[in-house]
Scaffold this motif. Structure first.
Motif, mmCIF file in Angstrom:
data_model
loop_
_atom_site.group_PDB
_atom_site.id
_atom_site.type_symbol
_atom_site.label_atom_id
_atom_site.label_comp_id
_atom_site.label_asym_id
_atom_site.label_seq_id
_atom_site.Cartn_x
_atom_site.Cartn_y
_atom_site.Cartn_z
ATOM 1 N N SER A 145 0.859 -1.183 0.000
ATOM 2 C CA SER A 145 0.000 0.000 0.000
ATOM 3 C C SER A 145 0.892 1.228 0.000
ATOM 4 O O SER A 145 2.044 1.167 0.436
ATOM 5 N N PRO A 146 0.377 2.328 -0.469
ATOM 6 C CA PRO A 146 1.206 3.536 -0.475
ATOM 7 C C PRO A 146 1.369 4.084 0.941
ATOM 8 O O PRO A 146 0.597 3.768 1.837
ATOM 9 N N ALA A 147 2.352 4.916 1.116
ATOM 10 C CA ALA A 147 2.594 5.526 2.421
ATOM 11 C C ALA A 147 1.406 6.421 2.765
ATOM 12 O O ALA A 147 0.912 7.167 1.935
ATOM 13 N N SER A 148 0.969 6.311 4.001
ATOM 14 C CA SER A 148 -0.248 7.050 4.344
ATOM 15 C C SER A 148 -0.311 7.249 5.847
ATOM 16 O O SER A 148 0.460 6.648 6.595
ATOM 17 N N THR A 149 -1.231 8.091 6.273
ATOM 18 C CA THR A 149 -1.501 8.198 7.697
ATOM 19 C C THR A 149 -2.995 8.046 7.913
ATOM 20 O O THR A 149 -3.804 8.365 7.041
ATOM 21 N N ILE A 150 -3.336 7.572 9.075
ATOM 22 C CA ILE A 150 -4.753 7.455 9.407
ATOM 23 C C ILE A 150 -4.873 7.638 10.911
ATOM 24 O O ILE A 150 -4.010 7.207 11.669
ATOM 25 N N ASP A 151 -5.953 8.297 11.327
ATOM 26 C CA ASP A 151 -6.130 8.524 12.753
ATOM 27 C C ASP A 151 -6.916 7.384 13.373
ATOM 28 O O ASP A 151 -7.821 6.827 12.752
ATOM 29 N N TYR A 152 -6.622 7.114 14.614
ATOM 30 C CA TYR A 152 -7.385 6.059 15.275
ATOM 31 C C TYR A 152 -7.516 6.371 16.748
ATOM 32 O O TYR A 152 -6.859 7.283 17.264
ATOM 33 N N VAL A 153 -8.390 5.626 17.417
ATOM 34 C CA VAL A 153 -8.539 5.766 18.854
ATOM 35 C C VAL A 153 -8.534 4.371 19.464
ATOM 36 O O VAL A 153 -8.762 3.384 18.777
ATOM 37 N N ILE A 154 -8.275 4.351 20.742
ATOM 38 C CA ILE A 154 -8.300 3.080 21.464
ATOM 39 C C ILE A 154 -9.474 3.115 22.426
ATOM 40 O O ILE A 154 -9.548 3.983 23.284
ATOM 41 N N THR A 155 -10.373 2.191 22.231
ATOM 42 C CA THR A 155 -11.556 2.127 23.087
ATOM 43 C C THR A 155 -11.541 0.768 23.769
ATOM 44 O O THR A 155 -10.700 -0.055 23.457
ATOM 45 N N ASP A 184 -12.746 8.860 7.397
ATOM 46 C CA ASP A 184 -12.309 10.044 6.665
ATOM 47 C C ASP A 184 -10.977 10.575 7.141
ATOM 48 O O ASP A 184 -10.653 11.719 6.859
ATOM 49 N N SER A 185 -10.241 9.798 7.854
ATOM 50 C CA SER A 185 -8.954 10.353 8.251
ATOM 51 C C SER A 185 -7.796 9.754 7.474
ATOM 52 O O SER A 185 -6.645 10.040 7.760
ATOM 53 N N TYR A 186 -8.090 8.943 6.496
ATOM 54 C CA TYR A 186 -7.040 8.283 5.733
ATOM 55 C C TYR A 186 -6.455 9.255 4.722
ATOM 56 O O TYR A 186 -7.164 9.839 3.920
ATOM 57 N N LYS A 187 -5.156 9.438 4.796
ATOM 58 C CA LYS A 187 -4.544 10.394 3.882
ATOM 59 C C LYS A 187 -3.291 9.764 3.305
ATOM 60 O O LYS A 187 -2.408 9.350 4.043
ATOM 61 N N LYS A 188 -3.210 9.742 2.012
ATOM 62 C CA LYS A 188 -1.973 9.253 1.408
ATOM 63 C C LYS A 188 -0.927 10.349 1.473
ATOM 64 O O LYS A 188 -1.232 11.522 1.384
ATOM 65 N N ILE A 189 0.293 9.910 1.573
ATOM 66 C CA ILE A 189 1.377 10.880 1.628
ATOM 67 C C ILE A 189 1.927 11.048 0.232
ATOM 68 O O ILE A 189 2.486 10.133 -0.344
ATOM 69 N N ASP A 190 1.752 12.220 -0.299
ATOM 70 C CA ASP A 190 2.200 12.408 -1.670
ATOM 71 C C ASP A 190 2.822 13.778 -1.769
ATOM 72 O O ASP A 190 2.132 14.786 -1.837
ATOM 73 N N VAL A 191 4.111 13.792 -1.803
ATOM 74 C CA VAL A 191 4.753 15.101 -1.780
ATOM 75 C C VAL A 191 5.010 15.648 -3.169
ATOM 76 O O VAL A 191 5.387 16.792 -3.334
ATOM 77 N N THR A 192 4.815 14.806 -4.156
ATOM 78 C CA THR A 192 5.253 15.211 -5.491
ATOM 79 C C THR A 192 4.589 16.490 -5.961
ATOM 80 O O THR A 192 5.257 17.425 -6.411
ATOM 81 N N SER A 193 3.277 16.545 -5.837
ATOM 82 C CA SER A 193 2.607 17.723 -6.397
ATOM 83 C C SER A 193 3.003 18.986 -5.649
ATOM 84 O O SER A 193 3.193 20.048 -6.237
ATOM 85 N N GLU A 194 3.171 18.839 -4.337
ATOM 86 C CA GLU A 194 3.582 20.027 -3.583
ATOM 87 C C GLU A 194 4.936 20.519 -4.014
ATOM 88 O O GLU A 194 5.158 21.707 -4.201
ATOM 89 N N VAL A 195 5.850 19.565 -4.132
ATOM 90 C CA VAL A 195 7.219 19.965 -4.464
ATOM 91 C C VAL A 195 7.278 20.610 -5.832
ATOM 92 O O VAL A 195 7.937 21.632 -6.046
#
Lengths: 582, 379
Positions: free
Chosen positions: A424-434, A443-454
């Protein structure tokens, strides 16, 4: 190197080997002249022995579509166990196909590319209290549920620092069962079965680990596979967890050994052991078709001043350099510096200046690296259906007749960062422990893609440079109208507060405080919607002293004191006047 | 063999060594117009060379790579970078234009006979680039089978780490075949796969590799991911010093195998290598832990396994502020000033181009001694 767990076939010519008692690997590794000496044969004969041994041992190739079909249909992969219990399979809803084991959480599965895959080495790293052990316990349980995987299996947990938390296991087990397999009965018995399939052992140092990997663990794995010795509810082991590997390399736990500063010799020792351990783990993972989860810890990243000049060095720059004429500002040299590259595989990120321990040797060995961290943000969350809630407003209190159903508590948001993975591509996602385990937030899944920014930044810099060349007098600062859009704050539905350790009292969340706060969204009616930083500004106004009814005033700077003298601190974050109440 | 000689031979229509061998020196010199002693030399070389071959390779393959199947990496930028080193004169592709379904510019640059090393830190995309080559090779081979009655080239993938799974390859194959008529299943059917988790098995497999290649003659691409994995252990113990020697021995064996695979069986060999840290002093001299100032990353196996003709690609990220992925290519330590090619990995896991950063082929060809045509009879 002896590999006791490597026992291959039958067609091996055993006679000469028993004469010289060479292990398989020695035969292959020894140079030919020496081998022929040992076996007391001529070289061509030794050569043919080597060839025979190679043929016996070499794994055979297969066409990929055959492998694919095999994995998809049986989903078990090479294993000694005859899979017979598939009849009572619960409907898996497509989770955990083939060699994947679902984690029980859809967001986490997506981030990992389908779940945890058997035959691979996963690393979970992060600061203390980030939730690493917790996640591993969660997975140890989900691996056993037939609804989440086509081949449920038990776990073997090796601990090096602290003992396994069985209370937590029981609690998690109960919750997970009710979540994923509510239809079956016999709750308590089943939880006990779950726990029966989790084996644990303690390894004190690296040698103990190596010994276990070479001898003890294969024995355990084999016994679970053998239908004769395993009892009815014992599943084959499908997951090995090591918690944690860093502790093994940290230095002696004995009193007389002091942890020494790393020097060349100990680093080399460490690399050697890491290689041995990694190889043994992967071999076991492939041979017994299981997943391995290693827990690692982090160390700090020190900010060093990055080499600044990539452009033409000025004369003074050259003069201050101690080099002999070599241009150090060569971007090529700088790029290959360890520090530059390690930003991308060590788990370090903009928000988190920590990197996984054990260096590149270990990073090369793992298949997937996951970095867990605490974001410090807290949010009101229903513990069961995971909906986020806004903090109660003081003005809402009038309308709240009863407490809402469900258990709403301020929960710490944590972040899971997939640093690198083949699946899978590099990404971040938020989670909680219950209480029911680890859950990712929608809706917290975000792929890390620096190319367009750079690229955008580089183009902008080019434009600026051209502009500045064209116009002599200061360049027209092009305000980039195309904003770095980035994160849309979908924060309409909830409030978040920065409160790492949970120091904010409950009354805050119940909306009993008047807050002078920073508005996250930029909207909201004045001061009352804003959120303060606990610990940074102790300015809070307690509206309602001890539950007595208090008339609510509008906020602009005026304060109604509680009259109890307690907690009557006044202040507001922005622009409010400070007035002391009586 | 000089370039003029080579082109003269091809122009005269000599495609195989056998053809050339049949004539006498006189005939050759008359036909091509070279002096007689040169023709004799040529025949002599062919004779000694031919004796070493098990399989007769066509001289045309050695002489000109235009007729060989070309493999792309799915990223035009990387292809252009590779093409700089090999195949400097790709002029005649009479067959290529007749291939159906060619949408984008054909930039493929890897041909059988090339050896390429891909190195980089973990997570940079070494396996992705290798898979890109594999899948494009399969597409090319299948495409050519449809047009001419050639053999579909197959691929051997050796996986030592566990990063290549059937599902992963298949899902990428599905992406590639989205716009074509071939089935993903056909693509992966032609890929032979083996997972080798231990060093012993690796050595065993390498021993049997040439026999395997003979039983699978269609294979024209070998990918080893990762070669350095089983040879990386630093054996500094007293009792493993002997093992160090054996490791070196193994490297030579590996190099031999690779060399043979490349030449005898007309395969392209792609090898992925991991990186290790090397400490340097401020003056860029090697240092140990106590004297070193900075740590840089270098391919783990160093130069021990490569031949002079191996193309070494290094994948990495740029310096802070320039965080794109880059490829640096060099062969035999030359071309240090060649610009880097920028690439990216798309969501399907394949290398792709960054539209603003397409790498253009440099106009100046590399120095003559690097060009493969001179390496004809030099094994």
């Amino acid at each position: 190197m002896i590999e006791p767990y490597l026992h291959y076939s039958d067609t091996l010519t055993t006679e000469p080997t028993t004469i010289a008692s060479l292990s398989t690997s020695s035969i292959l590794l020894t140079p030919l002249p020496r081998l022929s000496d040992l076996l007391k044969v001529k070289i061509p004969i030794a050569q043919s022995y080597v060839r025979q041994v190679s043929h016996a041992i070499a794994p055979s190739t297969k066409r990929l579509d055959e492998i694919y079909d095999q994995e998809q249909s049986t989903g078990v992969g090479p294993s000694r166990l005859h899979s017979d219990d598939d009849d009572e399979t619960l409907d898996r809803k497509g989770k955990g196909k083939a060699k994947w084991v679902s984690t029980g959480d859809a967001g986490l599965d997506e981030a990992l590319g389908g779940g945890i895959r058997r035959g691979c080495l996963y690393e979970i790293t992060g600061e203390s209290a980030a939730g690493k052990s917790h996640l591993s316990l969660h997975l140890a349980l989900t691996f056993q549920l037939p609804s989440l995987t086509s081949s449920p299996g038990g776990s073997l947990i090796l601990t090096s620092e602290r003992e396994l938390s069985t209370d937590r296991l029981v609690q998690l087990g109960q919750h997970l069962l009710s979540l994923h397999e509510p239809t079956l009965l016999g709750g308590e018995r089943r939880v006990k079965n779950l726990l029966d399939n989790i084996l644990t052992n303690r390894v004190g140092d690296v040698d103990a680990l190596e010994h276990a990997l070479n001898y003890a663990i294969p024995a355990i794995l084999e016994s679970r596979l053998d239908p004769n010795t395993s009892t009815n509810h014992q599943l084959p082991i499908r997951l090995i967890i090591l918690d944690s590997i860093t502790a093994l390399f940290r230095g002696g736990t004995n009193d007389h050994e002091r942890p020494t500063a790393p020097n060349a010799l100990s680093l080399a020792e460490r690399s050697k052991h890491l290689c041995i351990v990694a190889d043994a783990l992967k071999a076991i993972a492939v041979k017994y078709d299981l997943s391995i989860l290693i827990i690692n810890q982090v160390s700090d990243v020190f900010q060093r001043s990055t080499p600044v000049s990539y452009s033409q060095p000025t004369s003074s720059f050259m003069q201050t350099q101690p080099f002999t004429g070599q241009n150090n500002a060569n971007p090529e040299d700088i790029a290959m510096i360890y520090k530059t590259q390690s930003r991308w595989f060590s788990g370090e990120s903009e928000q988190l200046k920590k990197e996984a321990s054990l260096g590149i040797v270990w990073a090369n060995a793992v298949n997937v690296r996951i970095m867990l961290s605490r974001t410090g943000r807290r949010r009101l969350l229903d513990q069961y259906n995971l909906t986020s809630h806004k903090r109660n407003r003081p003005e809402d209190r009038a309308y709240l007749q009863n407490e809402e159903e469900g258990d709403i508590r301020p929960t710490l948001i944590r972040k899971l960062h997939v640093v690198f993975s083949p699946f899978s591509p590099a990404s971040t996602i938020d989670y909680v422990i219950t209480p029911s385990g680890v859950h990712t937030l929608l809706d917290s899944y975000k792929k890390i893609d620096v190319t367009s920014e750079v690229i955008r930044k580089q183009i902008k810099e080019e434009k600026d440079r051209i502009n500045s060349e064209n116009e002599n007098a200061g360049f027209s600062s092009q305000v980039n109208e195309e904003d770095e859009g980035g994160e849309e704050e979908l924060r309409d539905n909830w409030d978040e507060v920065f409160d790492e350790f949970g120091e904010l009292p409950e009354e805050f969340w119940k909306g009993e405080y008047e807050l002078g706060v920073v508005d996250v969204n930029g909207k909201g009616d004045g001061i009352s919607d804003q959120v303060s930083y606990a610990g940074y500004s102790d300015e809070m106004v307690k509206r309602d002293g001890q539950g007595s009814e208090v008339a609510y005033n509008s906020v602009e700077g005026s304060v109604v004191g509680s009259g109890l003298g307690e907690g009557s601190v006044v202040g507001s974050g922005i622009g409010g006047s400070v007035a002391n109440s009586t | 063999m000089s370039r003029t000689l080579k082109s003269a031979l091809t122009d005269a229509g000599y495609r195989t060594i056998f053809d050339v061998q049949q004539l006498s020196a006189n005939d050759i010199s008359a036909e091509i117009g070279i002096p007689k002693h040169q023709a004799q030399d040529l025949l002599q070389q062919i004779e000694t060379y031919g004796g070493k071959l098990i399989q007769a390779s066509t001289a045309a393959d050695l002489l000109s790579s235009a007729h060989l199947p070309h493999f792309s990496t799915s990223s035009t930028s990387i292809d252009h970078l590779i093409a700089h080193f090999h195949d400097p004169d790709r002029r005649r592709h009479p067959k290529r234009s007749s291939r159906k379904g060619k949408e984008k510019e054909d930039s493929a640059a890897i041909t059988p006979g090339m050896a390429i090393e891909i190195s980089g830190p973990p997570g940079i995309g070494k396996t992705a680039v290798a898979l890109g080559i594999v899948l494009n090779a399969r597409m090319t081979s299948i495409g050519e089978t449809e047009v001419e009655d050639g053999e579909a080239g197959e691929v051997l993938v050796i996986d030592t780490e566990g990063g290549i799974t059937a599902e992963r390859v298949r899902s990428v194959a599905e992406v590639i075949t989205r716009t074509r008529s071939t089935l993903p299943r056909d693509i992966i059917h032609g890929i032979h796969f083996v997972r080798i988790p231990t060093q012993t098995q690796m050595i065993a497999f390498l021993h049997t590799l040439d026999e395997w290649l003979e039983t699978h003659p269609k294979v024209n691409l070998i990918v080893i991911d990762t070669l350095s994995f089983h040879f990386r252990q630093p054996g500094l113990d007293m009792n493993t010093r002997r093992r160090m020697m054996e490791f070196l021995q193994n490297w030579y064996r590996v190099k031999q195998k690779v060399g043979q695979a490349t030449t005898l069986h007309r395969c392209a060999v792609i090898v992925c290598n991991q990186m290790a840290t090397k400490l340097m002093t401020a003056e860029n001299k090697p240092a140990n832990f106590d004297t070193g100032d900075r740590a840089i990353l270098m391919p783990q196996l160093g130069d021990a396994w490569t031949t002079g003709k191996t193309l070494r690609l290094c994948l990495f990220r740029g310096h802070p502020g320039d965080d794109l992925r880059y490829v640096h290519a060099e062969m035999s330590g030359s071309s240090r000033d060649l610009r880097w090619a920028a690439y990216d990995i798309d969501n399907d896991g394949l290398p792709c181009d960054i539209p603003e950063r397409i790498y253009e082929r440099p106009k100046t060809p590399p120095p003559r001694d690097l060009i493969t045509d001179t390496a004809l009879l030099d094994f």
